[in-house]
Motif scaffolding. Sequence first.
Motif, PDB file in Angstrom:
ATOM      1  N   ILE A   1       0.750  -1.167   0.147  1.00  0.00           N
ATOM      2  CA  ILE A   1       0.011   0.084   0.006  1.00  0.00           C
ATOM      3  C   ILE A   1       0.917   1.263   0.146  1.00  0.00           C
ATOM      4  N   SER A   2       0.776   2.098  -1.024  1.00  0.00           N
ATOM      5  CA  SER A   2       1.285   3.297  -0.992  1.00  0.00           C
ATOM      6  C   SER A   2       0.749   4.592  -0.652  1.00  0.00           C
ATOM      7  N   THR A   3      -0.523   4.437   0.005  1.00  0.00           N
ATOM      8  CA  THR A   3      -1.209   5.456   0.417  1.00  0.00           C
ATOM      9  C   THR A   3      -0.683   6.128   1.725  1.00  0.00           C
ATOM     10  N   PRO A   4      -0.471   7.463   1.950  1.00  0.00           N
ATOM     11  CA  PRO A   4       0.002   7.903   3.068  1.00  0.00           C
ATOM     12  C   PRO A   4      -0.847   7.862   4.513  1.00  0.00           C
ATOM     13  N   HIS A   5      -1.297   6.796   4.467  1.00  0.00           N
ATOM     14  CA  HIS A   5      -2.311   6.698   5.716  1.00  0.00           C
ATOM     15  C   HIS A   5      -1.850   5.543   6.489  1.00  0.00           C
ATOM     16  N   ILE A   6      -2.847   5.175   7.420  1.00  0.00           N
ATOM     17  CA  ILE A   6      -2.551   3.917   8.455  1.00  0.00           C
ATOM     18  C   ILE A   6      -2.265   2.886   7.713  1.00  0.00           C
ATOM     19  N   ALA A   7      -1.251   2.477   8.354  1.00  0.00           N
ATOM     20  CA  ALA A   7      -0.202   0.983   7.798  1.00  0.00           C
ATOM     21  C   ALA A   7      -1.189   0.115   7.475  1.00  0.00           C
ATOM     22  N   ASP A   8      -2.042  -0.487   8.537  1.00  0.00           N
ATOM     23  CA  ASP A   8      -2.900  -1.766   8.183  1.00  0.00           C
ATOM     24  C   ASP A   8      -4.466  -1.316   8.129  1.00  0.00           C
ATOM     25  N   TRP A   9      -4.632  -0.055   7.426  1.00  0.00           N
ATOM     26  CA  TRP A   9      -6.028   0.169   7.245  1.00  0.00           C
ATOM     27  C   TRP A   9      -7.178  -0.717   6.832  1.00  0.00           C
ATOM     28  N   ARG A  10      -6.469  -1.750   6.237  1.00  0.00           N
ATOM     29  CA  ARG A  10      -7.775  -2.933   5.909  1.00  0.00           C
ATOM     30  C   ARG A  10      -8.195  -3.725   6.956  1.00  0.00           C
ATOM     31  N   THR A  11      -7.553  -3.624   8.165  1.00  0.00           N
ATOM     32  CA  THR A  11      -7.823  -4.380   9.215  1.00  0.00           C
ATOM     33  C   THR A  11      -9.018  -3.442  10.044  1.00  0.00           C
ATOM     34  N   ARG A  12      -9.129  -2.318   9.771  1.00  0.00           N
ATOM     35  CA  ARG A  12     -10.356  -1.705  10.337  1.00  0.00           C
ATOM     36  C   ARG A  12     -11.588  -1.321   9.435  1.00  0.00           C
ATOM     37  N   GLY A  13     -11.624  -2.171   8.228  1.00  0.00           N
ATOM     38  CA  GLY A  13     -12.698  -2.006   7.392  1.00  0.00           C
ATOM     39  C   GLY A  13     -13.913  -2.485   7.788  1.00  0.00           C
ATOM     40  N   ALA A  14     -15.146  -1.670   7.230  1.00  0.00           N
ATOM     41  CA  ALA A  14     -16.547  -2.094   7.706  1.00  0.00           C
ATOM     42  C   ALA A  14     -17.003  -3.217   6.907  1.00  0.00           C
ATOM     43  N   CYS A  15     -16.110  -3.596   5.788  1.00  0.00           N
ATOM     44  CA  CYS A  15     -16.418  -4.760   4.968  1.00  0.00           C
ATOM     45  C   CYS A  15     -15.930  -5.796   5.722  1.00  0.00           C
ATOM     46  N   LEU A  16     -15.363  -6.088   6.520  1.00  0.00           N
ATOM     47  CA  LEU A  16     -14.941  -7.557   7.161  1.00  0.00           C
ATOM     48  C   LEU A  16     -15.884  -8.345   7.666  1.00  0.00           C
ATOM     49  N   THR A  17     -16.953  -7.760   7.941  1.00  0.00           N
ATOM     50  CA  THR A  17     -18.118  -8.570   8.427  1.00  0.00           C
ATOM     51  C   THR A  17     -18.894  -9.111   7.311  1.00  0.00           C
ATOM     52  N   ARG A  18     -18.676  -8.862   6.253  1.00  0.00           N
ATOM     53  CA  ARG A  18     -19.530  -9.423   5.024  1.00  0.00           C
ATOM     54  C   ARG A  18     -19.024 -10.360   4.257  1.00  0.00           C
ATOM     55  N   ASP A  19     -19.757 -11.378   3.571  1.00  0.00           N
ATOM     56  CA  ASP A  19     -18.987 -12.046   2.429  1.00  0.00           C
ATOM     57  C   ASP A  19     -18.452 -11.357   1.410  1.00  0.00           C
ATOM     58  N   PRO A  20     -17.200 -11.480   0.944  1.00  0.00           N
ATOM     59  CA  PRO A  20     -16.537 -10.722   0.075  1.00  0.00           C
ATOM     60  C   PRO A  20     -17.236 -10.410  -1.271  1.00  0.00           C
ATOM     61  N   GLU A  21     -18.249 -11.388  -1.598  1.00  0.00           N
ATOM     62  CA  GLU A  21     -18.726 -11.241  -2.755  1.00  0.00           C
ATOM     63  C   GLU A  21     -19.949 -10.074  -2.825  1.00  0.00           C
ATOM     64  N   PHE A  22     -20.301  -9.821  -1.640  1.00  0.00           N
ATOM     65  CA  PHE A  22     -21.051  -8.588  -1.573  1.00  0.00           C
ATOM     66  C   PHE A  22     -20.548  -7.358  -2.194  1.00  0.00           C
ATOM     67  N   TRP A  23     -19.178  -7.080  -1.956  1.00  0.00           N
ATOM     68  CA  TRP A  23     -18.676  -5.971  -2.827  1.00  0.00           C
ATOM     69  C   TRP A  23     -18.783  -6.001  -4.213  1.00  0.00           C
ATOM     70  N   PHE A  24     -19.234  -6.914  -4.813  1.00  0.00           N
ATOM     71  CA  PHE A  24     -19.066  -7.149  -6.247  1.00  0.00           C
ATOM     72  C   PHE A  24     -20.436  -7.524  -7.080  1.00  0.00           C
ATOM     73  N   PRO A  25     -21.257  -6.591  -6.865  1.00  0.00           N
ATOM     74  CA  PRO A  25     -22.725  -6.614  -7.389  1.00  0.00           C
ATOM     75  C   PRO A  25     -22.676  -7.220  -8.810  1.00  0.00           C
ATOM     76  N   LYS A  26     -23.508  -7.964  -8.979  1.00  0.00           N
ATOM     77  CA  LYS A  26     -23.749  -8.512 -10.599  1.00  0.00           C
ATOM     78  C   LYS A  26     -24.757  -7.935 -11.120  1.00  0.00           C
ATOM     79  N   GLY A  27     -24.667  -7.225 -12.492  1.00  0.00           N
ATOM     80  CA  GLY A  27     -25.415  -6.764 -13.136  1.00  0.00           C
ATOM     81  C   GLY A  27     -25.780  -5.125 -12.779  1.00  0.00           C
ATOM     82  N   SER A  28     -26.593  -4.598 -13.796  1.00  0.00           N
ATOM     83  CA  SER A  28     -26.924  -3.154 -13.420  1.00  0.00           C
ATOM     84  C   SER A  28     -28.583  -2.996 -13.320  1.00  0.00           C
ATOM     85  N   THR A  29     -29.224  -4.297 -13.462  1.00  0.00           N
ATOM     86  CA  THR A  29     -30.658  -4.166 -13.241  1.00  0.00           C
ATOM     87  C   THR A  29     -30.756  -4.169 -11.662  1.00  0.00           C
ATOM     88  N   SER A  30     -32.044  -4.255 -11.349  1.00  0.00           N
ATOM     89  CA  SER A  30     -32.595  -3.856  -9.878  1.00  0.00           C
ATOM     90  C   SER A  30     -31.809  -4.555  -8.887  1.00  0.00           C
TER      91      SER A  30
END
Length: 196
Positions: free
Chosen positions: A9-38
């Motif tokens: 990670i080359s962003t000038p912020h928190i070294a292990d920022w990924r451990t603080r993400g709100a996404c950690l409690t969700r299935d990773p597939e949730f962040w990859f929606p399929k299609g543009s319909t409803s």
Amino acid sequence: MNPTSTRAISTPHIADWRTRGACLTRDPEFWFPKGSTSPGSIQAAEAKAICRTCPVAITCAAWAIEKRLQHGIYGGLDAPQRRSIARKETRRDLTHSGIVAEVRAAWASDERDPLVETYLSHSVQDIDGHVWWRGRKTSYPVAGRDLTPGQIAYELKHKRAASGHVTVTCDRFGCVAAEHLADGIDRWQRDHATAA
């Protein structure tokens, strides 16, 4: 955000920022929606809403822009939004604070997009991929324009207003799945491609 990535990670912020993400409690597939319909649009909107409450959303978005990630929701932005900011970064040599400003502007734009709100509040997807409009009106006021359900769906998918009448291309009369709609330009191109 992909918390299992081992890339530097080359962003000038928190070294292990990924451990603080709100996404950690969700299935990773949730962040990859399929299609543009409803269902895909609703899932994307839900994912973005969760991201925007995340304490590391800005860092995540900046990281995804820097890495030119092509799929998924990162830091409350989808891939087209990240590409748009990346193009601006390339053209104008944006600083980190400039990228942060662009991310916040994209968030604000999403929250106010009346096409998305109208489509999501009036459509429902069938199990066979067709989308149906709830309501009996033939047109709806959206940002000062009266649009038919087909025009709303078409504009969301193609990022441009429909030219001429929007028609259904599938065998289900009344379907408003954006993939099943054609405008005058689409029909003209189809007719000329068939004639050639």
